[in-house]
Design an enzyme around this catalytic site. Structure first.
Site, PDB file in Angstrom:
ATOM      1  CG  HIS A  12      61.081  68.992  58.782  1.00  0.00           C
ATOM      2  ND1 HIS A  12      62.311  69.378  58.289  1.00  0.00           N
ATOM      3  CD2 HIS A  12      61.323  68.474  60.011  1.00  0.00           C
ATOM      4  CE1 HIS A  12      63.251  69.123  59.173  1.00  0.00           C
ATOM      5  NE2 HIS A  12      62.684  68.558  60.230  1.00  0.00           N
ATOM      6  CD  GLU A  83      63.444  65.386  65.814  1.00  0.00           C
ATOM      7  OE1 GLU A  83      62.824  64.430  66.331  1.00  0.00           O
ATOM      8  OE2 GLU A  83      64.088  65.295  64.757  1.00  0.00           O
TER       9      GLU A  83
END
Length: 201
Positions: A12, A83
């Site tokens: 990202h 994550e």
């Protein structure tokens, strides 16, 4: 003839915490304005690639990057792309954690209240098993720390070796197979900026 699997790993774009160095796992931060621009800059590199599957982490920063890169309409959420769960260390910088635990290293010690290295490794292995059943071009929108885990496990290294794979915001990596040894997994490209077409690779 079925096209061989080629995995595109995309981290990202920039967030406030990626700028400040704070560990960001479950916290659902948006992209900064610069992070949004970084995500849009991915589109030219990815356009024209016929993706058979697009998977994204459930976190807003990954989903927004996918959308701004032009692949949102194809995207499916996969929790395994989230994550590393930093647990009690969420939002802290490494220096702050080491004030409590001077020898702390996420690759060796993991995170209390979050994930241990073996858990992150197992999650990557589960994802790789799913990917192995796919063909063609597959895009993954995910995160820096987990991307390092995935790269290490893709080529059969212990999870701790992920520490050697840098992953910048809005970077692109490619995971594939050796042309002369189709069963041998290789890293074709890693930590590349979105500067041009990937179709010739």
């Amino acid at each position: 003839m079925t096209a061989p699997l080629q995995v595109y790993f995309i981290r990202h774009g920039e967030t406030a915490w990626s700028l400040s160095g704070q560990h960001t796992g479950r916290t659902d931060l948006p992209l900064t304005p610069h992070g949004e621009a970084m995500a849009r800059a991915l589109a030219p590199a990815l356009q024209g690639i016929a993706f058979s599957r697009v998977l994204t982490s459930p976190r807003l920063r990954a989903r927004a990057t996918c959308e701004l890169a032009g692949l949102g309409i194809l995207a499916q959420t996969d929790a395994r792309l989230a994550e590393w769960d930093y647990g009690d260390y969420e939002g802290l910088r490494t220096a702050e954690i080491r004030q409590r635990h001077p020898a702390w290293d996420v690759w060796e010690n993991g995170c209390p209240g979050g994930e241990m290295p073996a858990q992150a490794s197992a999650r990557a292995d589960q994802l790789i098993a799913t990917l192995a059943a796919l063909t063609g071009h597959v895009a993954l929108f995910s995160h820096g720390q987990f991307g390092r885990v995935l790269a290490a496990r893709w080529i059969g290294l212990p999870v701790a070796q992920g520490q050697h794979f840098a992953v910048a915001p809005a970077s692109i990596g490619m995971l594939g197979f050796d042309v002369d040894h189709p069963q041998r997994r290789v890293i074709t490209l890693w930590n590349a900026s979105a500067g041009g077409s990937l179709r010739a690779r």
